[in-house]
Design a protein around this motif. Sequence first.
Motif, PDB file in Angstrom:
ATOM      1  N   GLU A 139       0.833  -1.206   0.000  1.00  0.00           N
ATOM      2  CA  GLU A 139       0.000   0.000   0.000  1.00  0.00           C
ATOM      3  C   GLU A 139       0.867   1.254   0.000  1.00  0.00           C
ATOM      4  O   GLU A 139       0.538   2.248  -0.662  1.00  0.00           O
ATOM      5  CB  GLU A 139      -0.914  -0.005   1.223  1.00  0.00           C
ATOM      6  CG  GLU A 139      -1.890   1.167   1.256  1.00  0.00           C
ATOM      7  CD  GLU A 139      -2.850   1.088   2.435  1.00  0.00           C
ATOM      8  OE1 GLU A 139      -3.538   2.089   2.695  1.00  0.00           O
ATOM      9  OE2 GLU A 139      -2.907   0.022   3.083  1.00  0.00           O
ATOM     10  N   ARG A 140       1.984   1.207   0.695  1.00  0.00           N
ATOM     11  CA  ARG A 140       2.904   2.347   0.741  1.00  0.00           C
ATOM     12  C   ARG A 140       3.492   2.609  -0.653  1.00  0.00           C
ATOM     13  O   ARG A 140       3.586   3.770  -1.094  1.00  0.00           O
ATOM     14  CB  ARG A 140       4.028   2.061   1.738  1.00  0.00           C
ATOM     15  CG  ARG A 140       5.145   3.101   1.792  1.00  0.00           C
ATOM     16  CD  ARG A 140       4.629   4.411   2.377  1.00  0.00           C
ATOM     17  NE  ARG A 140       5.650   5.434   2.414  1.00  0.00           N
ATOM     18  CZ  ARG A 140       6.452   5.678   3.463  1.00  0.00           C
ATOM     19  NH1 ARG A 140       6.351   4.923   4.558  1.00  0.00           N
ATOM     20  NH2 ARG A 140       7.321   6.653   3.437  1.00  0.00           N
ATOM     21  N   ILE A 141       3.858   1.550  -1.346  1.00  0.00           N
ATOM     22  CA  ILE A 141       4.414   1.693  -2.694  1.00  0.00           C
ATOM     23  C   ILE A 141       3.399   2.332  -3.631  1.00  0.00           C
ATOM     24  O   ILE A 141       3.706   3.257  -4.382  1.00  0.00           O
ATOM     25  CB  ILE A 141       4.882   0.326  -3.228  1.00  0.00           C
ATOM     26  CG1 ILE A 141       6.142  -0.123  -2.489  1.00  0.00           C
ATOM     27  CG2 ILE A 141       5.140   0.385  -4.734  1.00  0.00           C
ATOM     28  CD1 ILE A 141       6.566  -1.541  -2.795  1.00  0.00           C
ATOM     29  N   VAL A 142       2.176   1.843  -3.598  1.00  0.00           N
ATOM     30  CA  VAL A 142       1.124   2.373  -4.463  1.00  0.00           C
ATOM     31  C   VAL A 142       0.893   3.860  -4.183  1.00  0.00           C
ATOM     32  O   VAL A 142       0.836   4.691  -5.108  1.00  0.00           O
ATOM     33  CB  VAL A 142      -0.182   1.582  -4.277  1.00  0.00           C
ATOM     34  CG1 VAL A 142      -1.349   2.296  -4.964  1.00  0.00           C
ATOM     35  CG2 VAL A 142      -0.029   0.167  -4.836  1.00  0.00           C
ATOM     36  N   ALA A 143       0.770   4.203  -2.913  1.00  0.00           N
ATOM     37  CA  ALA A 143       0.495   5.595  -2.551  1.00  0.00           C
ATOM     38  C   ALA A 143       1.650   6.522  -2.935  1.00  0.00           C
ATOM     39  O   ALA A 143       1.439   7.628  -3.453  1.00  0.00           O
ATOM     40  CB  ALA A 143       0.214   5.686  -1.049  1.00  0.00           C
ATOM     41  N   ASP A 144       2.884   6.068  -2.689  1.00  0.00           N
ATOM     42  CA  ASP A 144       4.037   6.919  -2.979  1.00  0.00           C
ATOM     43  C   ASP A 144       4.237   7.120  -4.478  1.00  0.00           C
ATOM     44  O   ASP A 144       4.607   8.216  -4.924  1.00  0.00           O
ATOM     45  CB  ASP A 144       5.300   6.309  -2.365  1.00  0.00           C
ATOM     46  CG  ASP A 144       5.364   6.496  -0.853  1.00  0.00           C
ATOM     47  OD1 ASP A 144       4.484   7.191  -0.318  1.00  0.00           O
ATOM     48  OD2 ASP A 144       6.283   5.947  -0.229  1.00  0.00           O
ATOM     49  N   VAL A 145       4.044   6.071  -5.271  1.00  0.00           N
ATOM     50  CA  VAL A 145       4.213   6.210  -6.716  1.00  0.00           C
ATOM     51  C   VAL A 145       3.172   7.173  -7.274  1.00  0.00           C
ATOM     52  O   VAL A 145       3.466   7.999  -8.139  1.00  0.00           O
ATOM     53  CB  VAL A 145       4.116   4.835  -7.420  1.00  0.00           C
ATOM     54  CG1 VAL A 145       4.087   4.996  -8.941  1.00  0.00           C
ATOM     55  CG2 VAL A 145       5.296   3.958  -7.019  1.00  0.00           C
ATOM     56  N   ARG A 146       1.966   7.095  -6.763  1.00  0.00           N
ATOM     57  CA  ARG A 146       0.925   8.033  -7.201  1.00  0.00           C
ATOM     58  C   ARG A 146       1.306   9.469  -6.883  1.00  0.00           C
ATOM     59  O   ARG A 146       1.205  10.366  -7.731  1.00  0.00           O
ATOM     60  CB  ARG A 146      -0.406   7.698  -6.522  1.00  0.00           C
ATOM     61  CG  ARG A 146      -1.175   6.553  -7.134  1.00  0.00           C
ATOM     62  CD  ARG A 146      -2.412   6.286  -6.307  1.00  0.00           C
ATOM     63  NE  ARG A 146      -3.243   5.225  -6.850  1.00  0.00           N
ATOM     64  CZ  ARG A 146      -4.181   4.591  -6.155  1.00  0.00           C
ATOM     65  NH1 ARG A 146      -4.395   4.915  -4.889  1.00  0.00           N
ATOM     66  NH2 ARG A 146      -4.896   3.636  -6.711  1.00  0.00           N
ATOM     67  N   SER A 147       1.724   9.707  -5.646  1.00  0.00           N
ATOM     68  CA  SER A 147       1.950  11.081  -5.201  1.00  0.00           C
ATOM     69  C   SER A 147       3.287  11.640  -5.666  1.00  0.00           C
ATOM     70  O   SER A 147       3.358  12.780  -6.146  1.00  0.00           O
ATOM     71  CB  SER A 147       1.856  11.156  -3.674  1.00  0.00           C
ATOM     72  OG  SER A 147       2.852  10.333  -3.073  1.00  0.00           O
ATOM     73  N   GLN A 148       4.362  10.868  -5.558  1.00  0.00           N
ATOM     74  CA  GLN A 148       5.680  11.398  -5.873  1.00  0.00           C
ATOM     75  C   GLN A 148       5.975  11.439  -7.373  1.00  0.00           C
ATOM     76  O   GLN A 148       6.685  12.320  -7.850  1.00  0.00           O
ATOM     77  CB  GLN A 148       6.765  10.572  -5.168  1.00  0.00           C
ATOM     78  CG  GLN A 148       6.723  10.694  -3.653  1.00  0.00           C
ATOM     79  CD  GLN A 148       7.978  10.167  -2.996  1.00  0.00           C
ATOM     80  OE1 GLN A 148       9.075  10.337  -3.500  1.00  0.00           O
ATOM     81  NE2 GLN A 148       7.820   9.521  -1.851  1.00  0.00           N
ATOM     82  N   PHE A 149       5.428  10.474  -8.120  1.00  0.00           N
ATOM     83  CA  PHE A 149       5.712  10.415  -9.548  1.00  0.00           C
ATOM     84  C   PHE A 149       4.500  10.779 -10.408  1.00  0.00           C
ATOM     85  O   PHE A 149       4.535  10.635 -11.627  1.00  0.00           O
ATOM     86  CB  PHE A 149       6.221   9.017  -9.917  1.00  0.00           C
ATOM     87  CG  PHE A 149       7.471   8.634  -9.175  1.00  0.00           C
ATOM     88  CD1 PHE A 149       8.699   9.118  -9.576  1.00  0.00           C
ATOM     89  CD2 PHE A 149       7.413   7.823  -8.059  1.00  0.00           C
ATOM     90  CE1 PHE A 149       9.860   8.781  -8.892  1.00  0.00           C
ATOM     91  CE2 PHE A 149       8.556   7.476  -7.358  1.00  0.00           C
ATOM     92  CZ  PHE A 149       9.782   7.961  -7.771  1.00  0.00           C
ATOM     93  N   GLN A 150       3.423  11.237  -9.767  1.00  0.00           N
ATOM     94  CA  GLN A 150       2.227  11.717 -10.458  1.00  0.00           C
ATOM     95  C   GLN A 150       1.708  10.693 -11.482  1.00  0.00           C
ATOM     96  O   GLN A 150       1.428  11.020 -12.638  1.00  0.00           O
ATOM     97  CB  GLN A 150       2.476  13.055 -11.162  1.00  0.00           C
ATOM     98  CG  GLN A 150       2.623  14.236 -10.215  1.00  0.00           C
ATOM     99  CD  GLN A 150       3.987  14.289  -9.554  1.00  0.00           C
ATOM    100  OE1 GLN A 150       5.007  14.269 -10.230  1.00  0.00           O
ATOM    101  NE2 GLN A 150       4.014  14.360  -8.239  1.00  0.00           N
TER     102      GLN A 150
END
Length: 232
Positions: free
Chosen positions: A105-116
């Motif tokens: 879940e952390r990977i999914v959320a971070d890729v969405r937010s940090q890499f748009q």
Amino acid sequence: MTALTTPGMNPITEDDIANYLTNSPDFFERHAEVLASVQMTSPHGNRAVSLQERQAEMLREKIKTLEGRIMDMIRHSNENLIIADKLQRWALGLMRTDNPAELPERIVADVRSQFQVPQVAIKVWSVAPQHADAPFAQGVTEDAKTFASSLTSPFCGANPGFEAVQWLDQPAQAVSLALLPLRNGAISSAAPAFGMLVLASPDSQRFHSGMGTDFLERMAELASAALSRLRG
């Protein structure tokens, strides 16, 4: 090619003239009036200009082209630095996640937010028994696992209807995709995949077959290293 002919002699070609002038740099010193009288057509308005002015125009055009290339290089360099910084911050966040079960879940959320990236999904299989019932470990067919293992580099391109697209919240909005196999070691190794990260966008050009995949490969390897904790 234009040739000058003289009775009883071989024709003089433009190459002959060019070679003579190249090998006789003092010609225009002896005949300065020739250089001054040469008129050429300017590419700006089709007006007649002197040879010196035409050469200056050509130099300005070359300088402008080189300046454009330098600006492109600087822009690409800055973009790469920004992405590298995001990758580092992302990696640090994964390392600081104490509970392995929170990593997908952390990977999914971070890729969405940090890499748009508009849509992101992840599945992990062959996990330790205590994680076998987690949502990220469910709903993956053997065909999808085999396909993930067949990838030795990220797949980037249009959505042809892969099973992994159905892992997304809005599969109908996935026009272009990046599929990242997760495995131990380098992404290009022959080790079987134990998961796959799916990136999707409604923009057909966000992920395409001609794009560079260096950062996507680093992303897959970082995620794989972190998620290996789920396997016991």
